[in-house]
Design a protein around this motif. Sequence first.
Motif, PDB file in Angstrom:
ATOM      1  N   MET A  70     -25.206  33.871 -10.485  1.00  0.00           N
ATOM      2  CA  MET A  70     -24.354  33.260 -11.500  1.00  0.00           C
ATOM      3  C   MET A  70     -23.456  32.213 -10.850  1.00  0.00           C
ATOM      4  N   ASN A  71     -23.208  31.140 -11.550  1.00  0.00           N
ATOM      5  CA  ASN A  71     -22.365  30.061 -11.059  1.00  0.00           C
ATOM      6  C   ASN A  71     -20.971  30.213 -11.650  1.00  0.00           C
ATOM      7  N   TYR A  72     -19.991  30.481 -10.818  1.00  0.00           N
ATOM      8  CA  TYR A  72     -18.625  30.656 -11.289  1.00  0.00           C
ATOM      9  C   TYR A  72     -17.794  29.434 -10.975  1.00  0.00           C
ATOM     10  N   LYS A  73     -16.876  29.115 -11.865  1.00  0.00           N
ATOM     11  CA  LYS A  73     -15.962  27.997 -11.663  1.00  0.00           C
ATOM     12  C   LYS A  73     -14.641  28.542 -11.110  1.00  0.00           C
ATOM     13  N   ILE A  74     -14.117  27.860 -10.094  1.00  0.00           N
ATOM     14  CA  ILE A  74     -12.842  28.223  -9.489  1.00  0.00           C
ATOM     15  C   ILE A  74     -11.738  27.424 -10.176  1.00  0.00           C
ATOM     16  N   LYS A 104     -17.696  36.739  -3.439  1.00  0.00           N
ATOM     17  CA  LYS A 104     -18.405  35.788  -2.572  1.00  0.00           C
ATOM     18  C   LYS A 104     -18.083  34.356  -2.983  1.00  0.00           C
ATOM     19  N   THR A 105     -18.022  34.086  -4.273  1.00  0.00           N
ATOM     20  CA  THR A 105     -17.671  32.750  -4.756  1.00  0.00           C
ATOM     21  C   THR A 105     -16.276  32.354  -4.278  1.00  0.00           C
ATOM     22  N   LEU A 106     -15.323  33.257  -4.426  1.00  0.00           N
ATOM     23  CA  LEU A 106     -13.953  32.974  -3.994  1.00  0.00           C
ATOM     24  C   LEU A 106     -13.873  32.811  -2.477  1.00  0.00           C
ATOM     25  N   VAL A 131       1.290  31.937  -1.433  1.00  0.00           N
ATOM     26  CA  VAL A 131      -0.100  31.573  -1.156  1.00  0.00           C
ATOM     27  C   VAL A 131      -0.601  30.571  -2.185  1.00  0.00           C
ATOM     28  N   GLU A 132      -1.700  29.907  -1.826  1.00  0.00           N
ATOM     29  CA  GLU A 132      -2.403  29.048  -2.775  1.00  0.00           C
ATOM     30  C   GLU A 132      -3.394  29.940  -3.510  1.00  0.00           C
ATOM     31  N   LEU A 133      -3.170  30.115  -4.797  1.00  0.00           N
ATOM     32  CA  LEU A 133      -3.970  31.033  -5.598  1.00  0.00           C
ATOM     33  C   LEU A 133      -5.098  30.314  -6.330  1.00  0.00           C
ATOM     34  N   ASN A 134      -6.263  30.941  -6.303  1.00  0.00           N
ATOM     35  CA  ASN A 134      -7.416  30.489  -7.078  1.00  0.00           C
ATOM     36  C   ASN A 134      -8.028  31.699  -7.754  1.00  0.00           C
ATOM     37  N   CYS A 135      -8.786  31.441  -8.811  1.00  0.00           N
ATOM     38  CA  CYS A 135      -9.404  32.563  -9.516  1.00  0.00           C
ATOM     39  C   CYS A 135     -10.728  32.158 -10.135  1.00  0.00           C
ATOM     40  N   VAL A 136     -11.444  33.180 -10.557  1.00  0.00           N
ATOM     41  CA  VAL A 136     -12.621  33.043 -11.399  1.00  0.00           C
ATOM     42  C   VAL A 136     -12.245  33.668 -12.733  1.00  0.00           C
ATOM     43  N   ARG A 137     -12.574  32.959 -13.801  1.00  0.00           N
ATOM     44  CA  ARG A 137     -12.214  33.416 -15.147  1.00  0.00           C
ATOM     45  C   ARG A 137     -13.453  33.691 -16.003  1.00  0.00           C
ATOM     46  N   ASP A 179     -15.148  33.381 -19.815  1.00  0.00           N
ATOM     47  CA  ASP A 179     -15.119  32.282 -20.793  1.00  0.00           C
ATOM     48  C   ASP A 179     -13.863  32.335 -21.652  1.00  0.00           C
ATOM     49  N   SER A 180     -13.331  33.526 -21.836  1.00  0.00           N
ATOM     50  CA  SER A 180     -12.120  33.713 -22.636  1.00  0.00           C
ATOM     51  C   SER A 180     -10.857  33.243 -21.909  1.00  0.00           C
ATOM     52  N   GLY A 181     -10.971  32.986 -20.601  1.00  0.00           N
ATOM     53  CA  GLY A 181      -9.802  32.598 -19.813  1.00  0.00           C
ATOM     54  C   GLY A 181      -9.228  33.734 -18.996  1.00  0.00           C
ATOM     55  N   LYS A 182      -9.685  34.947 -19.265  1.00  0.00           N
ATOM     56  CA  LYS A 182      -9.196  36.108 -18.524  1.00  0.00           C
ATOM     57  C   LYS A 182      -9.603  36.025 -17.055  1.00  0.00           C
ATOM     58  N   ILE A 183      -8.669  36.340 -16.168  1.00  0.00           N
ATOM     59  CA  ILE A 183      -8.931  36.292 -14.733  1.00  0.00           C
ATOM     60  C   ILE A 183      -9.758  37.513 -14.330  1.00  0.00           C
ATOM     61  N   LEU A 184     -10.890  37.254 -13.660  1.00  0.00           N
ATOM     62  CA  LEU A 184     -11.795  38.330 -13.238  1.00  0.00           C
ATOM     63  C   LEU A 184     -11.609  38.690 -11.770  1.00  0.00           C
ATOM     64  N   GLY A 185     -11.112  37.740 -10.993  1.00  0.00           N
ATOM     65  CA  GLY A 185     -10.872  37.950  -9.575  1.00  0.00           C
ATOM     66  C   GLY A 185     -10.044  36.797  -9.049  1.00  0.00           C
ATOM     67  N   PHE A 186      -9.315  37.032  -7.942  1.00  0.00           N
ATOM     68  CA  PHE A 186      -8.483  35.959  -7.410  1.00  0.00           C
ATOM     69  C   PHE A 186      -8.401  36.043  -5.894  1.00  0.00           C
TER      70      PHE A 186
END
Length: 157
Positions: free
Chosen positions: A1-5, A90-92, A51-57, A59-66
């Motif tokens: 799956m392709n996740y957007k950061i 792995k994506t993060l 820290v510099e925070l990033n996440c994967v969300r 489609d609803s916008g809910k954060i799945l991992g950070f």
Amino acid sequence: MNYKITEIDPSEYPHVVDLWEASVRATHDFLPEEDILFFKPLILNEYLKAVELNCVRADSGKILGFSGVAEGNLEMLFIHPDQAGKGIGKTLLDHAVLHQRVEKVDVNEQNPKALEFYLKNGFKVIGRSEVDGLGKPYPILHMEFEPEKKRNQVLNA
């Protein structure tokens, strides 16, 4: 799956802390309740803004991992337990290594799945501390990224 950061807005910190707590409860069974309650306000009030925070969300916008990165160190990587094993971590991690120049991470020795994850993704153990950064009795493994190994993984993916 392709996740957007995406980045995390400070207004989302309470949601991030809830995800952190759910992840910790699922993966850090060695932590007693009082330590989870000790760390929770530190995460919310100090650690997230350091820290510099990033996440994967979703489609609803809910954060799945950070993830949280500071000065070439991966300081935090937490995935909601419902999302474990889906490639979010792995994506993060790949984003942190390739775009944020992460070279180091510390891992609780009592969290063998995290250790296995980092070993599998190009890190090696370079040291050990008997206690964590706050002097609590949780041994920490210091890990360093092996760039040649990672570059080969990325090129062959």
